[in-house]
Design a protein around this motif. Structure first.
Motif, PDB file in Angstrom:
ATOM      1  N   ILE A  94       0.852  -1.159  -0.055  1.00 43.02           N
ATOM      2  CA  ILE A  94      -0.119   0.074   0.048  1.00 43.02           C
ATOM      3  C   ILE A  94       0.804   1.178   0.117  1.00 43.02           C
ATOM      4  O   ILE A  94       1.660   1.386   1.027  1.00 43.02           O
ATOM      5  N   ASP A  95       0.606   2.030  -0.911  1.00 47.44           N
ATOM      6  CA  ASP A  95       1.404   3.246  -1.036  1.00 47.44           C
ATOM      7  C   ASP A  95       0.828   4.107  -0.102  1.00 47.44           C
ATOM      8  O   ASP A  95      -0.459   4.467   0.064  1.00 47.44           O
ATOM      9  N   GLU A  96       1.719   5.031   0.523  1.00 46.69           N
ATOM     10  CA  GLU A  96       1.366   6.049   1.595  1.00 46.69           C
ATOM     11  C   GLU A  96       0.326   7.353   0.823  1.00 46.69           C
ATOM     12  O   GLU A  96      -0.442   7.430   1.538  1.00 46.69           O
ATOM     13  N   SER A  97       0.437   7.173  -0.467  1.00 46.93           N
ATOM     14  CA  SER A  97      -0.371   8.136  -1.272  1.00 46.93           C
ATOM     15  C   SER A  97      -1.872   7.782  -1.164  1.00 46.93           C
ATOM     16  O   SER A  97      -2.814   8.846  -1.192  1.00 46.93           O
ATOM     17  N   LEU A  98      -2.194   6.437  -0.995  1.00 49.12           N
ATOM     18  CA  LEU A  98      -3.580   6.019  -0.861  1.00 49.12           C
ATOM     19  C   LEU A  98      -4.218   6.422   0.263  1.00 49.12           C
ATOM     20  O   LEU A  98      -5.405   6.840   0.522  1.00 49.12           O
ATOM     21  N   ALA A  99      -3.365   6.866   1.323  1.00 49.28           N
ATOM     22  CA  ALA A  99      -4.099   7.470   2.787  1.00 49.28           C
ATOM     23  C   ALA A  99      -4.464   8.850   2.552  1.00 49.28           C
ATOM     24  O   ALA A  99      -5.309   9.294   3.457  1.00 49.28           O
ATOM     25  N   GLU A 100      -4.066   9.543   1.596  1.00 55.68           N
ATOM     26  CA  GLU A 100      -4.604  10.687   1.451  1.00 55.68           C
ATOM     27  C   GLU A 100      -5.692  11.022   0.576  1.00 55.68           C
ATOM     28  O   GLU A 100      -5.792  10.388  -0.522  1.00 55.68           O
ATOM     29  N   PRO A 101      -6.793  11.947   1.306  1.00 58.55           N
ATOM     30  CA  PRO A 101      -7.914  11.887   0.338  1.00 58.55           C
ATOM     31  C   PRO A 101      -7.731  12.454  -1.024  1.00 58.55           C
ATOM     32  O   PRO A 101      -6.995  13.353  -0.963  1.00 58.55           O
TER      33      PRO A 101
END
Length: 196
Positions: free
Chosen positions: A116-123
């Protein structure tokens, strides 16, 4: 698959009796053996056989089972270490080995890990593309330094001046000229108040 449990009844009906609730188990991870005690206490021995020994382990091998209680035996399974199903057996013994039951266990590979890329946590905020009019207003606002409300009043004033000038020119006379002068004065006062 969710965490799995297999139950073996100990001393139900007679001494040194073992009765599994199921004789086979399929899992993709660690599971629990529940030793359900009945009429009398017992010492129970557990061990793993076959390829299951390679990927699974018991915290201990000997367990004391109280009457009318459940003793949990966690069995840790490293399903990440396999690519193909692994078969083996869980053997449960009591009465110094005089009674035993075997439960066939099949461990299947777990679901693959997903990075899971950390950018997926950002809306993600999707904003609609601005219309040409909105872009023009933004550019004029940036160049002039005036707010969009001030620009709207200024545009309305220009329209009012245009209408007043056309009306004064087509009707003519001192009354039309006085009306045009009132419109000009109103626009000037409005701009003065806005720019303060």
């Amino acid at each position: 698959m969710s965490p799995t449990e297999v139950t073996v009844h100990v001393n139900r009906g007679s001494a040194d009796a073992l009765e599994p609730a199921s004789t086979a188990l399929e899992t993709d991870g660690s599971f629990r053996l529940s030793l359900a005690g009945h009429e009398s206490p017992a010492h129970v021995h557990c061990r793993l056989h076959g390829d299951l020994e390679r990927i699974a382990s018991l915290d201990g091998t000997n367990y004391y089972v109280e009457p009318d209680s459940v003793t949990a035996v966690p069995i840790a399974v490293d399903a990440d270490a396999i690519e193909q199903p692994v078969d083996g057996r869980l053997e449960v013994l009591t009465g110094y080995g005089s009674e035993s039951v075997t439960i066939d266990v099949t461990v299947v590979p777990g679901p693959p890990d997903v990075d899971i890329d950390e950018s997926l946590a950002e809306p993600v905020r999707s904003e609609p593309e601005p219309t040409p009019l909105e872009r023009a207003i933004d550019q004029v606002t940036a160049v002039s330094g005036l707010g969009s409300g001030t620009l709207a009043v200024l545009a309305l004033g220009v329209v009012a001046l245009g209408i007043g000038a056309v009306t004064a020119a087509s009707i003519g006379g001192p009354v039309a000229t006085a009306g045009l002068a009132i419109v000009v004065a109103g626009v000037v006062v409005a701009l003065f108040l806005l720019l303060q």
